[in-house]
Motif scaffolding. Structure first.
Motif, mmCIF file in Angstrom:
data_model
loop_
_atom_site.group_PDB
_atom_site.id
_atom_site.type_symbol
_atom_site.label_atom_id
_atom_site.label_comp_id
_atom_site.label_asym_id
_atom_site.label_seq_id
_atom_site.Cartn_x
_atom_site.Cartn_y
_atom_site.Cartn_z
ATOM 1 N N VAL A 1 0.849 -1.189 0.000
ATOM 2 C CA VAL A 1 0.000 0.000 0.000
ATOM 3 C C VAL A 1 0.885 1.240 0.000
ATOM 4 O O VAL A 1 2.032 1.202 0.450
ATOM 5 C CB VAL A 1 -0.935 0.025 1.228
ATOM 6 C CG1 VAL A 1 -1.901 -1.133 1.183
ATOM 7 C CG2 VAL A 1 -0.128 0.003 2.526
ATOM 8 N N ILE A 2 0.342 2.339 -0.501
ATOM 9 C CA ILE A 2 1.078 3.604 -0.537
ATOM 10 C C ILE A 2 0.674 4.453 0.656
ATOM 11 O O ILE A 2 -0.514 4.672 0.907
ATOM 12 C CB ILE A 2 0.799 4.364 -1.845
ATOM 13 C CG1 ILE A 2 1.286 3.538 -3.045
ATOM 14 C CG2 ILE A 2 1.489 5.724 -1.834
ATOM 15 C CD1 ILE A 2 1.000 4.178 -4.385
ATOM 16 N N ASP A 3 1.662 4.899 1.403
ATOM 17 C CA ASP A 3 1.416 5.766 2.555
ATOM 18 C C ASP A 3 0.976 7.140 2.044
ATOM 19 O O ASP A 3 1.723 7.819 1.337
ATOM 20 C CB ASP A 3 2.703 5.890 3.382
ATOM 21 C CG ASP A 3 2.466 6.580 4.717
ATOM 22 O OD1 ASP A 3 1.638 7.509 4.756
ATOM 23 O OD2 ASP A 3 3.113 6.216 5.706
ATOM 24 N N ASP A 4 -0.231 7.549 2.396
ATOM 25 C CA ASP A 4 -0.777 8.815 1.895
ATOM 26 C C ASP A 4 0.044 10.023 2.331
ATOM 27 O O ASP A 4 0.141 11.012 1.606
ATOM 28 C CB ASP A 4 -2.225 8.988 2.374
ATOM 29 C CG ASP A 4 -3.155 7.947 1.768
ATOM 30 O OD1 ASP A 4 -2.848 7.475 0.655
ATOM 31 O OD2 ASP A 4 -4.166 7.604 2.405
ATOM 32 N N SER A 5 0.647 9.944 3.507
ATOM 33 C CA SER A 5 1.371 11.106 4.035
ATOM 34 C C SER A 5 2.756 11.275 3.426
ATOM 35 O O SER A 5 3.239 12.390 3.260
ATOM 36 C CB SER A 5 1.492 10.999 5.559
ATOM 37 O OG SER A 5 2.196 9.819 5.920
ATOM 38 N N THR A 6 3.416 10.159 3.094
ATOM 39 C CA THR A 6 4.791 10.235 2.586
ATOM 40 C C THR A 6 4.942 9.770 1.142
ATOM 41 O O THR A 6 5.937 10.074 0.493
ATOM 42 C CB THR A 6 5.735 9.384 3.459
ATOM 43 O OG1 THR A 6 5.348 7.996 3.361
ATOM 44 C CG2 THR A 6 5.665 9.824 4.915
ATOM 45 N N GLY A 7 3.965 9.015 0.646
ATOM 46 C CA GLY A 7 4.066 8.481 -0.705
ATOM 47 C C GLY A 7 4.912 7.223 -0.793
ATOM 48 O O GLY A 7 5.088 6.657 -1.876
#
Length: 287
Positions: free
Chosen positions: A41-47
């Motif tokens: 999954v991609i971390d929304d805060s850091t990408g």
């Protein structure tokens, strides 16, 4: 004599084939990276692309099916625990993938190359930033090992300071650093790496392997990249190793040093961040 040579040659061929069967090749690494990307999954805060332990186990099964049992050893619980985790218990896939490449020796060949090989461009989706990070981390491993005076896999503070000092000219975001501030910067950056180090035989040391896998080294390597857009001081300060952050830390402690003698006594330390330090912490500190 001829039979002996023939037997020796056959044995070498057999061992080489056996080694090939248990090591990951370029195609295996390619397939593993695809598995990692498709099941994370991609971390929304850091990408950053991350995985939790459940994802980790699932990817292990997928890789075993596609590549074979030789990749299973990389997906052990102990390997997962080696990497820094976010508040959700997830690890970034890039440090893990770098670990796999370092282990199989796949990263070494392109350290000497100015241009990354096609395989790496394919694996990382032509992302030059990630390729640059990979090369930087691999070079860091070599440089740290060279500075390891007793070759025990650990660096002492003065060795780490020397590493950072040598690295500074190559960090684009530190080009404007005043020469007089360089020694202070090396000290501040080194203490960040040693903040979680465990003393070894009463000597403070930091494990090279753990530093290579840590987010701290990744943050330091981010300073290689020149920003094409104007960045605010607040954004720069988010990276501990940025010049802005280091200068803020230095200014903060200089402000606490009322007698300007270069050290903080307990009374001065109590004023740190509006007296938020616990009394027991201050009492255990040194004058």
């Amino acid at each position: 004599m001829y039979r002996l040579i023939l037997k020796t040659t056959s044995a070498i061929t057999f061992l080489a084939q056996k080694q090939t069967d248990i090591l990951l090749n370029a195609d295996d690494l390619d397939a593993m990276y695809v598995c990692l990307r498709e099941n994370c999954v991609i971390d929304d805060s850091t990408g950053a692309v991350k995985m939790n332990y459940e994802d980790f186990c699932h990817i292990a099964s997928v890789c075993t099916e596609q590549i074979g049992p030789k990749c299973r050893c990389f997906f052990s619980p102990s390997n997962f625990m080696k990497f820094e985790k976010d508040e959700s218990g997830r690890i970034a896939i890039l440090p893990f993938y770098l670990y796999v490449m370092h282990t199989v020796g796949a990263a070494a060949p392109f350290i000497q190359n100015a241009e990354p090989p096609p395989l790496m461009r394919h694996i990382f989706g032509l992302d030059n930033c990630l390729i640059s990070t990979l090369v930087s981390l691999t070079q860091a491993r070599i440089d740290m090992s060279e500075l390891d005076e007793d070759s025990d896999g650990f660096l002492q503070p003065h060795e780490m300071e020397n590493y950072i000092k040598v690295l500074i000219p190559n960090l684009a975001q530190l080009h404007d650093m005043p020469a007089a501030f360089e020694k202070t910067y090396c000290c501040i950056a080194t203490h960040k790496f040693f903040s979680s180090a465990i003393p070894t035989n009463e000597v403070e040391k930091a494990c090279i392997k753990k530093m290579l896998l840590s987010n701290r080294l990744r943050d330091l390597m981010e300073l290689h990249q020149e920003s094409e857009e104007e960045v605010t001081d607040t954004e720069l300060a988010e990276n501990w190793f940025s010049l802005t952050s280091a200068q803020c830390i230095c200014d903060m402690f200089l402000a606490l040093d009322k007698d300007m003698n270069g050290t903080l006594i307990k009374q001065e330390l109590r004023e740190y961040t509006d007296r938020t330090l616990a009394a027991i912490f201050i009492e255990r500190g040194r004058n």
